[in-house]
Structures are given as structure tokens and as C-alpha cells.
Design a protein around this motif. Structure first.
Motif, PDB file in Angstrom:
ATOM      1  N   LYS A 288       0.897  -1.237   0.026  1.00 47.11           N
ATOM      2  CA  LYS A 288       0.153  -0.158  -0.114  1.00 47.11           C
ATOM      3  C   LYS A 288       0.734   1.267  -0.085  1.00 47.11           C
ATOM      4  CE  LYS A 288      -3.563  -2.338   2.533  1.00 47.11           C
ATOM      5  NZ  LYS A 288      -4.301  -2.716   3.751  1.00 47.11           N
ATOM      6  N   ALA A 289       2.117   1.126  -0.561  1.00 49.12           N
ATOM      7  CA  ALA A 289       3.075   2.367  -0.440  1.00 49.12           C
ATOM      8  C   ALA A 289       2.584   3.393  -1.516  1.00 49.12           C
ATOM      9  CB  ALA A 289       4.304   1.941  -0.772  1.00 49.12           C
ATOM     10  N   GLY A 290       2.359   4.515  -1.163  1.00 47.26           N
ATOM     11  CA  GLY A 290       1.903   5.783  -2.013  1.00 47.26           C
ATOM     12  C   GLY A 290       0.583   5.812  -2.214  1.00 47.26           C
ATOM     13  N   ILE A 291      -0.312   4.999  -1.693  1.00 46.45           N
ATOM     14  CA  ILE A 291      -1.824   5.111  -1.882  1.00 46.45           C
ATOM     15  C   ILE A 291      -2.464   6.370  -1.014  1.00 46.45           C
ATOM     16  CG2 ILE A 291      -2.033   2.872  -2.744  1.00 46.45           C
ATOM     17  CD1 ILE A 291      -3.570   2.020  -0.240  1.00 46.45           C
ATOM     18  N   ARG A 292      -3.355   6.744  -1.484  1.00 45.82           N
ATOM     19  CA  ARG A 292      -4.177   7.714  -0.801  1.00 45.82           C
ATOM     20  C   ARG A 292      -4.806   7.147   0.601  1.00 45.82           C
ATOM     21  NH1 ARG A 292      -6.866  11.765  -5.204  1.00 45.82           N
ATOM     22  NH2 ARG A 292      -4.830  12.855  -5.838  1.00 45.82           N
ATOM     23  N   ARG A 293      -5.239   5.907   0.398  1.00 43.46           N
ATOM     24  CA  ARG A 293      -5.860   5.113   1.579  1.00 43.46           C
ATOM     25  C   ARG A 293      -7.204   5.566   1.696  1.00 43.46           C
ATOM     26  NH1 ARG A 293      -4.044   5.257   7.974  1.00 43.46           N
ATOM     27  NH2 ARG A 293      -5.839   4.429   8.835  1.00 43.46           N
ATOM     28  N   PHE A 294      -7.746   6.595   1.799  1.00 40.28           N
ATOM     29  CA  PHE A 294      -9.152   6.988   2.355  1.00 40.28           C
ATOM     30  C   PHE A 294      -9.805   7.417   1.003  1.00 40.28           C
ATOM     31  CE2 PHE A 294      -6.729   7.952   6.316  1.00 40.28           C
ATOM     32  CZ  PHE A 294      -7.554   7.313   7.056  1.00 40.28           C
ATOM     33  N   GLY A 295     -10.996   7.030   0.856  1.00 37.84           N
ATOM     34  CA  GLY A 295     -11.823   7.518  -0.199  1.00 37.84           C
ATOM     35  C   GLY A 295     -13.192   7.635   0.210  1.00 37.84           C
ATOM     36  N   ASP A 296     -14.066   8.428  -0.405  1.00 44.68           N
ATOM     37  CA  ASP A 296     -15.346   8.683  -0.189  1.00 44.68           C
ATOM     38  C   ASP A 296     -16.389   9.415  -1.209  1.00 44.68           C
ATOM     39  OD1 ASP A 296     -15.709  11.896   0.152  1.00 44.68           O
ATOM     40  OD2 ASP A 296     -13.849  11.293   1.336  1.00 44.68           O
ATOM     41  N   CYS A 297     -17.527   8.943  -1.181  1.00 44.40           N
ATOM     42  CA  CYS A 297     -18.485   9.557  -2.356  1.00 44.40           C
ATOM     43  C   CYS A 297     -19.861   9.539  -1.876  1.00 44.40           C
ATOM     44  CB  CYS A 297     -18.380   8.707  -3.552  1.00 44.40           C
ATOM     45  SG  CYS A 297     -19.209   8.984  -4.987  1.00 44.40           S
ATOM     46  N   ILE A 298     -20.387  10.678  -2.347  1.00 40.82           N
ATOM     47  CA  ILE A 298     -21.728  10.975  -1.894  1.00 40.82           C
ATOM     48  C   ILE A 298     -22.286  10.873  -3.492  1.00 40.82           C
ATOM     49  CG2 ILE A 298     -23.741  12.464  -1.133  1.00 40.82           C
ATOM     50  CD1 ILE A 298     -21.863  13.367   0.963  1.00 40.82           C
ATOM     51  N   LEU A 299     -23.119   9.896  -3.734  1.00 43.94           N
ATOM     52  CA  LEU A 299     -23.598   9.810  -5.101  1.00 43.94           C
ATOM     53  C   LEU A 299     -25.180   9.748  -5.078  1.00 43.94           C
ATOM     54  CD1 LEU A 299     -22.100   7.548  -7.627  1.00 43.94           C
ATOM     55  CD2 LEU A 299     -24.298   7.220  -7.370  1.00 43.94           C
ATOM     56  N   PRO A 300     -25.448  10.664  -6.096  1.00 41.27           N
ATOM     57  CA  PRO A 300     -27.017  10.703  -6.528  1.00 41.27           C
ATOM     58  C   PRO A 300     -27.702   9.666  -7.562  1.00 41.27           C
ATOM     59  CG  PRO A 300     -26.027  12.385  -7.469  1.00 41.27           C
ATOM     60  CD  PRO A 300     -24.946  11.642  -6.953  1.00 41.27           C
ATOM     61  N   MET A 301     -28.669   9.305  -7.401  1.00 40.44           N
ATOM     62  CA  MET A 301     -29.230   8.503  -8.432  1.00 40.44           C
ATOM     63  C   MET A 301     -30.744   8.780  -8.413  1.00 40.44           C
ATOM     64  SD  MET A 301     -28.398   4.636  -9.758  1.00 40.44           S
ATOM     65  CE  MET A 301     -29.224   4.315 -11.363  1.00 40.44           C
TER      66      MET A 301
END
Length: 196
Positions: A87-100
Motif C-alpha cells: 500500500k505504499a503511496g496510496i491515498r488510503r481513504f476515499g469517499d463519495c456521495i452519489l445521487p441516482m
């Protein structure tokens, strides 16, 4: 950049699965699980996460869809974990609020190595096509535990069951894409502990 592509096979008395995942793809998918709606969800996951995904599953669908969907989640989670390496160099965190349309779904991911699923979403029908709606949670549980990730999914505003499930898969794709992205500002592992 090292190639982050993994091919895995898993065969039990219940399922026979072959999967190839490229975290740095273009969103192409070749999916055949025998469960049409589940195939549709995985195609959306690949497209919106820019992952290349090939998945073939021969499962005991004469029983029901449970083993096939759960085992696909196990293999996908294992592939994510293996593709990320240390996992070297990855942002590690991610998020999304997605409308459909009327539906709004939040997804947050932490590739911390500690498995956890927070799931807040209630379906009002038992099936979408040939997929049991209770299997949406089971799939994400299997992915989160096999990958060793914190995964939170929350339906902020519900409505159509198809839309809720699809928004979950797409928001997960976008959050995961952000989390696995290599960031040149990150030297080594993004943790004060020095490992994930």
C-alpha cells in the motif's frame, strides 16, 4: 509504476470463480455470474471505478444466489488486497456521495488493513431480478473482510430499490478508486505507524 493486476481462482463445492482485476484500468468489464442484476452491478463498479474486471462464476444457483454473490465478494476483496501489496503511496481513504435520481448514497473507505462494514440501507422488496436484496449487504461484507478495509455505506435518501443498490455499487467504486490512487506526495505508507 508497478502493474496492479491480479488474477485469482477459487473453487469450492458451491462455486467455481475466476477473476482478474486491474486497479489502473479504463473501466472495462467482462462479467458472467449467472445473476443478471449482479452482473449489472459489477459492470457499474468497474466502469465508475476505472477498474478492469473479468469475472466468471459457476455457482449453485439451483440452491439460490447466496453462495455465488458472497464468494464473488470474497474473491474480489482478496484481489484488491493482493493488488495493493504493501500500500505504499496510496491515498488510503476515499469517499463519495452519489445521487441516482431520488436516491442519495454515501460511501467511505479506509484501506487500513482492519476489516469493518457499516451498512445502513433498507430495501422494500426481496429481489431485484434474480438477486436477493439481502445479498447487497452480504457482498459488501465479504469484500470488506477479505480486503481488510473499513467500508461504510449509508442510504441518505432512499426510494427505488434498483437505484439504491446501483448507487451503492457506484459510490463504492468511486470511493475505492480514490483510496487506491497513487499520490506522489505520499512517501511510503500513509500512516503514523508506518504500515497498514
Amino acid at each position: 509504476m508497478a502493474e496492479r493486476t491480479v488474477s485469482l481462482e477459487r473453487k469450492t463445492r458451491e462455486t467455481d470463480i475466476r477473476l482478474t482485476l486491474n486497479l489502473d484500468g479504463s473501466g472495462t468489464a467482462k462479467i458472467n455470474t449467472g445473476i443478471g442484476f449482479f452482473d449489472h452491478m459489477l459492470e457499474g463498479f468497474a466502469k465508475h471505478g476505472f477498474f478492469d474486471l473479468e469475472l466468471e462464476c459457476a455457482g449453485d444457483l439451483a440452491v439460490d444466489c447466496h453462495h455465488s454473490i458472497e464468494d464473488c465478494g470474497i474473491v474480489l476483496g482478496s484481489a484488491i488486497k493482493e493488488a495493493l501489496g504493501d500500500k505504499a503511496g496510496i491515498r488510503r481513504f476515499g469517499d463519495c456521495i452519489l445521487p441516482m435520481d431520488e436516491t442519495l448514497v454515501l460511501c467511505a473507505v479506509d484501506l487500513c488493513g482492519r476489516p469493518y462494514l457499516g451498512f445502513d440501507g433498507t430495501f422494500t422488496v426481496e429481489n431485484i431480478g434474480y438477486m436477493d436484496t439481502e445479498m447487497v449487504r452480504e457482498f459488501f461484507y465479504a469484500v470488506s473482510y477479505s480486503a481488510g478495509m473499513n467500508l461504510h455505506l449509508k442510504v441518505l435518501n432512499g426510494g427505488n430499490n434498483h437505484h439504491m443498490a446501483e448507487a451503492m455499487f457506484k459510490s463504492f467504486a468511486r470511493a475505492l478508486d480514490e483510496a487506491v490512487t497513487l499520490d506522489p506526495r505520499i512517501a511510503g505508507i500513509l500512516s503514523t505507524k508506518g504500515s497498514l
